[in-house]
Design a protein around this motif. Sequence first.
Motif, PDB file in Angstrom:
ATOM      1  N   GLN A  59      41.967  20.157  48.810  1.00  0.00           N
ATOM      2  CA  GLN A  59      41.578  21.345  48.052  1.00  0.00           C
ATOM      3  C   GLN A  59      42.693  22.382  47.966  1.00  0.00           C
ATOM      4  O   GLN A  59      42.840  23.060  46.942  1.00  0.00           O
ATOM      5  CB  GLN A  59      40.323  21.985  48.672  1.00  0.00           C
ATOM      6  N   ASP A  60      43.478  22.514  49.018  1.00  0.00           N
ATOM      7  CA  ASP A  60      44.571  23.480  48.986  1.00  0.00           C
ATOM      8  C   ASP A  60      45.541  23.163  47.854  1.00  0.00           C
ATOM      9  O   ASP A  60      45.973  24.053  47.117  1.00  0.00           O
ATOM     10  CB  ASP A  60      45.324  23.466  50.322  1.00  0.00           C
ATOM     11  N   ALA A  61      45.917  21.898  47.728  1.00  0.00           N
ATOM     12  CA  ALA A  61      46.862  21.511  46.684  1.00  0.00           C
ATOM     13  C   ALA A  61      46.231  21.575  45.297  1.00  0.00           C
ATOM     14  O   ALA A  61      46.900  21.912  44.320  1.00  0.00           O
ATOM     15  CB  ALA A  61      47.392  20.110  46.958  1.00  0.00           C
ATOM     16  N   TRP A  62      44.938  21.258  45.211  1.00  0.00           N
ATOM     17  CA  TRP A  62      44.278  21.373  43.905  1.00  0.00           C
ATOM     18  C   TRP A  62      44.277  22.830  43.462  1.00  0.00           C
ATOM     19  O   TRP A  62      44.406  23.134  42.278  1.00  0.00           O
ATOM     20  CB  TRP A  62      42.855  20.824  43.977  1.00  0.00           C
ATOM     21  N   ARG A  63      44.119  23.741  44.421  1.00  0.00           N
ATOM     22  CA  ARG A  63      44.161  25.171  44.098  1.00  0.00           C
ATOM     23  C   ARG A  63      45.548  25.595  43.627  1.00  0.00           C
ATOM     24  O   ARG A  63      45.690  26.313  42.634  1.00  0.00           O
ATOM     25  CB  ARG A  63      43.752  25.973  45.349  1.00  0.00           C
ATOM     26  N   LEU A  64      46.592  25.158  44.322  1.00  0.00           N
ATOM     27  CA  LEU A  64      47.951  25.553  43.976  1.00  0.00           C
ATOM     28  C   LEU A  64      48.462  24.829  42.732  1.00  0.00           C
ATOM     29  O   LEU A  64      49.308  25.353  42.008  1.00  0.00           O
ATOM     30  CB  LEU A  64      48.874  25.282  45.169  1.00  0.00           C
ATOM     31  N   SER A 100      52.797  29.952  56.276  1.00  0.00           N
ATOM     32  CA  SER A 100      53.474  28.668  56.359  1.00  0.00           C
ATOM     33  C   SER A 100      52.469  27.556  56.060  1.00  0.00           C
ATOM     34  O   SER A 100      51.479  27.784  55.352  1.00  0.00           O
ATOM     35  CB  SER A 100      54.111  28.506  57.744  1.00  0.00           C
ATOM     36  N   THR A 101      52.712  26.374  56.620  1.00  0.00           N
ATOM     37  CA  THR A 101      51.825  25.234  56.382  1.00  0.00           C
ATOM     38  C   THR A 101      51.772  24.360  57.627  1.00  0.00           C
ATOM     39  O   THR A 101      52.663  24.403  58.489  1.00  0.00           O
ATOM     40  CB  THR A 101      52.317  24.346  55.222  1.00  0.00           C
ATOM     41  N   TRP A 102      50.734  23.542  57.682  1.00  0.00           N
ATOM     42  CA  TRP A 102      50.685  22.452  58.661  1.00  0.00           C
ATOM     43  C   TRP A 102      50.146  21.223  57.942  1.00  0.00           C
ATOM     44  O   TRP A 102      49.003  21.198  57.490  1.00  0.00           O
ATOM     45  CB  TRP A 102      49.806  22.792  59.862  1.00  0.00           C
ATOM     46  N   GLU A 103      51.003  20.209  57.812  1.00  0.00           N
ATOM     47  CA  GLU A 103      50.619  18.933  57.205  1.00  0.00           C
ATOM     48  C   GLU A 103      49.852  19.131  55.899  1.00  0.00           C
ATOM     49  O   GLU A 103      48.782  18.574  55.683  1.00  0.00           O
ATOM     50  CB  GLU A 103      49.822  18.097  58.208  1.00  0.00           C
ATOM     51  N   GLY A 104      50.413  19.946  55.014  1.00  0.00           N
ATOM     52  CA  GLY A 104      49.862  20.088  53.676  1.00  0.00           C
ATOM     53  C   GLY A 104      48.798  21.140  53.511  1.00  0.00           C
ATOM     54  O   GLY A 104      48.281  21.316  52.402  1.00  0.00           O
ATOM     55  N   MET A 105      48.465  21.872  54.573  1.00  0.00           N
ATOM     56  CA  MET A 105      47.457  22.937  54.485  1.00  0.00           C
ATOM     57  C   MET A 105      48.111  24.277  54.807  1.00  0.00           C
ATOM     58  O   MET A 105      48.808  24.410  55.812  1.00  0.00           O
ATOM     59  CB  MET A 105      46.303  22.664  55.456  1.00  0.00           C
ATOM     60  N   GLU A 106      47.867  25.264  53.968  1.00  0.00           N
ATOM     61  CA  GLU A 106      48.461  26.578  54.195  1.00  0.00           C
ATOM     62  C   GLU A 106      47.767  27.294  55.351  1.00  0.00           C
ATOM     63  O   GLU A 106      46.551  27.168  55.534  1.00  0.00           O
ATOM     64  CB  GLU A 106      48.386  27.417  52.929  1.00  0.00           C
ATOM     65  N   CYS A 107      48.548  28.052  56.097  1.00  0.00           N
ATOM     66  CA  CYS A 107      48.008  28.809  57.223  1.00  0.00           C
ATOM     67  C   CYS A 107      49.052  29.808  57.687  1.00  0.00           C
ATOM     68  O   CYS A 107      50.190  29.832  57.184  1.00  0.00           O
ATOM     69  CB  CYS A 107      47.635  27.872  58.376  1.00  0.00           C
ATOM     70  N   TYR A 108      48.670  30.645  58.625  1.00  0.00           N
ATOM     71  CA  TYR A 108      49.627  31.495  59.336  1.00  0.00           C
ATOM     72  C   TYR A 108      49.937  30.820  60.663  1.00  0.00           C
ATOM     73  O   TYR A 108      49.040  30.547  61.455  1.00  0.00           O
ATOM     74  CB  TYR A 108      49.064  32.905  59.522  1.00  0.00           C
ATOM     75  N   ASN A 109      51.224  30.567  60.862  1.00  0.00           N
ATOM     76  CA  ASN A 109      51.642  29.834  62.056  1.00  0.00           C
ATOM     77  C   ASN A 109      52.939  30.441  62.583  1.00  0.00           C
ATOM     78  O   ASN A 109      53.498  31.365  61.993  1.00  0.00           O
ATOM     79  CB  ASN A 109      51.828  28.350  61.709  1.00  0.00           C
ATOM     80  N   TYR A 110      53.418  29.893  63.701  1.00  0.00           N
ATOM     81  CA  TYR A 110      54.729  30.297  64.192  1.00  0.00           C
ATOM     82  C   TYR A 110      55.743  30.207  63.056  1.00  0.00           C
ATOM     83  O   TYR A 110      55.725  29.274  62.249  1.00  0.00           O
ATOM     84  CB  TYR A 110      55.175  29.383  65.337  1.00  0.00           C
ATOM     85  N   SER A 146      48.339  15.656  46.975  1.00  0.00           N
ATOM     86  CA  SER A 146      47.217  16.046  46.121  1.00  0.00           C
ATOM     87  C   SER A 146      47.628  16.862  44.907  1.00  0.00           C
ATOM     88  O   SER A 146      46.871  16.992  43.955  1.00  0.00           O
ATOM     89  CB  SER A 146      46.187  16.827  46.940  1.00  0.00           C
ATOM     90  N   GLY A 147      48.845  17.428  44.926  1.00  0.00           N
ATOM     91  CA  GLY A 147      49.334  18.143  43.749  1.00  0.00           C
ATOM     92  C   GLY A 147      50.023  17.243  42.749  1.00  0.00           C
ATOM     93  O   GLY A 147      50.359  17.681  41.646  1.00  0.00           O
ATOM     94  N   GLY A 148      50.245  15.982  43.130  1.00  0.00           N
ATOM     95  CA  GLY A 148      50.931  15.044  42.241  1.00  0.00           C
ATOM     96  C   GLY A 148      52.410  14.937  42.547  1.00  0.00           C
ATOM     97  O   GLY A 148      53.053  15.903  42.969  1.00  0.00           O
ATOM     98  N   ILE A 149      52.951  13.723  42.359  1.00  0.00           N
ATOM     99  CA  ILE A 149      54.380  13.464  42.562  1.00  0.00           C
ATOM    100  C   ILE A 149      54.883  12.611  41.408  1.00  0.00           C
ATOM    101  O   ILE A 149      54.300  11.573  41.095  1.00  0.00           O
ATOM    102  CB  ILE A 149      54.636  12.758  43.908  1.00  0.00           C
ATOM    103  N   GLU A 150      55.962  13.060  40.772  1.00  0.00           N
ATOM    104  CA  GLU A 150      56.518  12.313  39.651  1.00  0.00           C
ATOM    105  C   GLU A 150      58.033  12.496  39.583  1.00  0.00           C
ATOM    106  O   GLU A 150      58.578  13.467  40.077  1.00  0.00           O
ATOM    107  CB  GLU A 150      55.880  12.756  38.336  1.00  0.00           C
ATOM    108  N   ASN A 151      58.666  11.522  38.962  1.00  0.00           N
ATOM    109  CA  ASN A 151      60.110  11.590  38.728  1.00  0.00           C
ATOM    110  C   ASN A 151      60.891  11.679  40.040  1.00  0.00           C
ATOM    111  O   ASN A 151      61.458  12.721  40.395  1.00  0.00           O
ATOM    112  CB  ASN A 151      60.471  12.772  37.823  1.00  0.00           C
ATOM    113  N   VAL A 152      60.918  10.545  40.742  1.00  0.00           N
ATOM    114  CA  VAL A 152      61.684  10.415  41.985  1.00  0.00           C
ATOM    115  C   VAL A 152      62.740   9.341  41.770  1.00  0.00           C
ATOM    116  O   VAL A 152      62.437   8.249  41.279  1.00  0.00           O
ATOM    117  CB  VAL A 152      60.762  10.027  43.165  1.00  0.00           C
ATOM    118  N   PHE A 153      63.973   9.640  42.133  1.00  0.00           N
ATOM    119  CA  PHE A 153      65.072   8.691  41.961  1.00  0.00           C
ATOM    120  C   PHE A 153      65.860   8.611  43.263  1.00  0.00           C
ATOM    121  O   PHE A 153      66.446   9.597  43.706  1.00  0.00           O
ATOM    122  CB  PHE A 153      65.978   9.146  40.818  1.00  0.00           C
ATOM    123  N   VAL A 154      65.850   7.427  43.885  1.00  0.00           N
ATOM    124  CA  VAL A 154      66.611   7.166  45.108  1.00  0.00           C
ATOM    125  C   VAL A 154      67.668   6.125  44.770  1.00  0.00           C
ATOM    126  O   VAL A 154      67.337   5.026  44.316  1.00  0.00           O
ATOM    127  CB  VAL A 154      65.697   6.668  46.244  1.00  0.00           C
TER     128      VAL A 154
END
Length: 455
Positions: free
Chosen positions: A289-294, A130-140, A322-330
């Motif tokens: 770094q996690d997002a740069w890796r993915l 899973s993840t916690w606040e943008g970092m991958e890990c093993y969690n509940y 960190s992985g980038g965000i583009e093309n959002v329409f609200v």
Amino acid sequence: MLKTAQAFLIATIFLNLSCKEEFNPVETSRIEVHTPFEMPAIKIPNFKNCKQFNIIDFGAKQENKELTSIAIADAITEANAIGGGIVVIPEGEWITKTIHLKSNVNLHLNKDAVLLFSEAPEDYLPAVHSTWEGMECYNYSPLIYAYKCKNIAITGEGKLKAKMDIWKTWFPRPEPHMNSLKQLYNLASYNKPVEERQMVNDTAHFRPQFIQFNRSENILLEDVSIENSPFWTIHPYLSKDVVIRNLNVYARGHNNDGVDPEMSENVLIENCIFDQGDDAIAIKSGRNQDAWRLNTPSKNIVMRNCTMKNGHQLVAIGSELSGGIENVFVDNCNVVDGAKMYHLVFIKTNERRGGYVKNIFVENIKAGKIANGVLGIETDVLYQWRDLVPTIERKLTPISDVHLKNVSATETEYLSKIFGQAELPIENVFLKNVSVDNILKEKHIHENVINFMEN
């Protein structure tokens, strides 16, 4: 003897054909979404011809957590095994442990059905990826979890509800919790294998998401009500083709965002009501770094025709981007008068994030009093992390092409506050017919902005 064998073969073929007719596979529907950018049709599953599996037939008993949990898991397994099916939660309250979806399964809650999720942390073990606040890990495990699934749905007029007896005691962030955050930050920053990031212990208290679609595709979440959440409410993570519509979400606890699309693409959120303790929609793409890796941006994210009763922001972007965000329409959303909200649009990052933000379009928004402003863009947002851990690798975030059109509020401190950095100014911010009836301070508070236009 030969005739008998031939007859047996014909009967077998007929039986197989009959089974195929009964156990229809999941079909796929396509939704076209009109946006200011190019966006492909979204593919979602259609279970209209699939067999139903009522959990009562698998031994579910009201007020019996063990039997109900086993029944739901068994029904999901059987629906998956035949290539597609609908797992039905009938009327009444059913207490359960974690639910793990499988491909080609629709979890359907009948009207007046309530799935009540246990408050016991041990009911969400073993730990999952899973993840916690943008970092991958093993969690509940998230309360509802899908990992590497295709063609999945949660539908119906029933309710998903989290018991909060234990989780709410985990809302504070005491020193042992912060020490676990430091540990995870360092493991992720130095690219340690995710399997080594085991964050279930006596002191970490990393609360699970309510619903996480992890590395999955062709997802439909429709019509249900959601009440309470230990952490983020709905979390599409590294997922593709997601439709979330006609939901009523009430979760006013700590970090209770409504929807957090993270490193996901082709996401439609429509006709929902959000009553949140944090952001209504928070678009993310991982941390450092996690997002740069993915290396997977969030893109093609649309939210339209939604109502916000409470929440920190109507739409937040970051700070995990960190992985980038583009093309959002609200488009065509309403913030009810009396909602406690800081901004309508808030883009936040810091010197550790990297990534990028571009092509953000927000149109046809009506709001009452907003605590801070219509638009906020800040590039030095670190919260508790500022003094908790050092900057290991510095990467700034280019932010450009932000468009607001036909947006109104009754009262704010400012209309826009935009703080770029001298070495990387924010570029191309366009406001058209954006108005506030009563501005308490300055209209625009800007530093390091290139090409800001208002008309």
